[in-house]
Design an enzyme around this catalytic site. Sequence first.
Site, mmCIF file in Angstrom:
data_model
loop_
_atom_site.group_PDB
_atom_site.id
_atom_site.type_symbol
_atom_site.label_atom_id
_atom_site.label_comp_id
_atom_site.label_asym_id
_atom_site.label_seq_id
_atom_site.Cartn_x
_atom_site.Cartn_y
_atom_site.Cartn_z
ATOM 1 N N ASP A 11 -78.426 32.448 31.220
ATOM 2 C CA ASP A 11 -77.236 33.132 31.509
ATOM 3 C C ASP A 11 -76.371 31.779 31.369
ATOM 4 O OD1 ASP A 11 -75.165 34.807 32.585
ATOM 5 O OD2 ASP A 11 -75.738 33.759 34.555
ATOM 6 N N ASP A 13 -72.456 31.140 33.400
ATOM 7 C CA ASP A 13 -71.714 31.013 34.311
ATOM 8 C C ASP A 13 -72.777 31.227 35.871
ATOM 9 O OD1 ASP A 13 -69.996 30.745 36.372
ATOM 10 O OD2 ASP A 13 -69.476 33.019 36.489
ATOM 11 N N GLY A 48 -71.407 37.990 36.455
ATOM 12 C CA GLY A 48 -72.260 38.676 35.704
ATOM 13 C C GLY A 48 -71.540 39.967 35.170
ATOM 14 N N ARG A 51 -65.529 41.489 31.395
ATOM 15 C CA ARG A 51 -64.129 41.341 31.894
ATOM 16 C C ARG A 51 -63.641 42.731 32.323
ATOM 17 N NH1 ARG A 51 -61.015 38.448 27.267
ATOM 18 N NH2 ARG A 51 -62.885 37.224 27.353
ATOM 19 N N SER A 118 -69.799 36.578 29.048
ATOM 20 C CA SER A 118 -68.704 36.102 28.814
ATOM 21 C C SER A 118 -68.440 35.900 27.359
ATOM 22 C CB SER A 118 -68.635 34.561 29.249
ATOM 23 O OG SER A 118 -67.475 34.200 28.863
ATOM 24 N N ARG A 119 -67.129 36.439 26.720
ATOM 25 C CA ARG A 119 -66.583 36.379 25.629
ATOM 26 C C ARG A 119 -66.347 35.137 25.088
ATOM 27 N NH1 ARG A 119 -64.856 41.341 23.335
ATOM 28 N NH2 ARG A 119 -65.644 42.971 24.440
ATOM 29 N N ASN A 120 -66.016 33.936 26.104
ATOM 30 C CA ASN A 120 -65.699 32.889 26.089
ATOM 31 C C ASN A 120 -67.018 31.767 25.889
ATOM 32 O OD1 ASN A 120 -62.754 33.011 26.186
ATOM 33 N ND2 ASN A 120 -63.178 33.787 28.280
ATOM 34 N N ASP A 172 -78.259 34.032 37.912
ATOM 35 C CA ASP A 172 -77.654 33.758 38.992
ATOM 36 C C ASP A 172 -77.060 34.981 39.746
ATOM 37 O OD1 ASP A 172 -75.234 33.764 37.170
ATOM 38 O OD2 ASP A 172 -74.065 33.247 38.902
HETATM 39 P P1 B16 Z 1 -65.185 36.445 30.029
HETATM 40 P P2 B16 Z 1 -72.185 35.178 32.730
HETATM 41 C C1 B16 Z 1 -69.932 36.226 33.170
HETATM 42 O O1 B16 Z 1 -70.484 35.262 32.667
HETATM 43 C C2 B16 Z 1 -69.272 35.902 34.440
HETATM 44 O O2 B16 Z 1 -70.285 35.737 35.409
HETATM 45 C C3 B16 Z 1 -68.565 37.034 34.809
HETATM 46 O O3 B16 Z 1 -67.659 36.724 36.299
HETATM 47 C C4 B16 Z 1 -67.279 37.373 33.973
HETATM 48 O O4 B16 Z 1 -66.346 38.327 34.238
HETATM 49 C C5 B16 Z 1 -67.894 37.723 32.391
HETATM 50 O O5 B16 Z 1 -68.913 36.776 32.127
HETATM 51 C C6 B16 Z 1 -67.043 37.902 31.351
HETATM 52 O O6 B16 Z 1 -66.341 36.635 31.202
HETATM 53 O O7 B16 Z 1 -63.856 37.170 30.730
HETATM 54 O O8 B16 Z 1 -65.050 34.984 29.836
HETATM 55 O O9 B16 Z 1 -65.572 37.207 28.822
HETATM 56 O O10 B16 Z 1 -72.631 34.904 34.209
HETATM 57 O O11 B16 Z 1 -72.721 36.417 32.224
HETATM 58 O O12 B16 Z 1 -72.504 33.954 31.898
HETATM 59 MG MG MG Z 2 -73.843 34.160 35.766
#
Ligand code: B16
Ligand code: MG
Length: 219
Positions: A11, A13, A48, A51, A118-120, A172
């Site tokens: 993962d 974040d 996790g 968005r 995360s899309r980023n 996590d």
């Molecule tokens: P984004 P992971 C997740 O990352 C984050 O834990 C979560 O808080 C967030 O809303 C989600 O990505 C979407 O992120 O807005 O950047 O697309 O823990 O799955 O790596």
């Molecule tokens: Mg995470």
Amino acid sequence: MAFLPQACLFDLDGVIVDTAKYHFIGWQRLAEELGVPFTHEDNEQLKGVSRVGSLEYILAKGGLELDNDTKVRLMDRKNAWYLELVGSMNPDELFPGVVEFMDELIGAGIQVGLGSSSRNAPLILELCGIADRFGTIVDGNSITFSKPDPEVFLKGAEALGVKPEHCVVFEDAVSGVQAARNGGFRIIGVGDAASLTEAEFVIPGFEDFTLKTMVERLS
Ligand code: B16
Ligand code: MG
């Protein structure tokens, strides 16, 4: 018999970097505009979560109902603020020991992949200088169903040509651990042992964590 994984899916974040602190700033700013209180406890709930799922959480907390176009606009605003913060990320933000552990895996012929909501994620991996280590990157752009659905990890395992039972997921978030469990993966929690009770075991981080330790604890 010793269990030697063929692949490990990470993962992003909370496992590789702490982007939750940037998500918090973005969501809190948006929630404030909407007149909804947003605390660190709320942010914990969003780990996790996708968005759109995160926005829905804030709207539900405030008892707000908005049309789809407005929701998209709000998510774009939050993401623009988030990207301003993420834009200055660099390799110093990688959690201690995580790259060394990945390099040990790669050196031992164990594939490494990313399974993030995360899309980023691709941008963050580039900024932190580790994108080239991943045999596959499955992120929020390539999935239909959010964790705890196992899609993100199943796609990662498929891309690496590995069965879930031969693959370890590092997570996590409670929803991420459930996703790995639902997909039939081996699961190591990262962070808070008290909340990640469905993981096989939980490590506080990757400092002093080695392939040998992982194999011993999973066997
Ligand atoms: P984004 P992971 C997740 O990352 C984050 O834990 C979560 O808080 C967030 O809303 C989600 O990505 C979407 O992120 O807005 O950047 O697309 O823990 O799955 O790596
Ligand atoms: Mg995470």
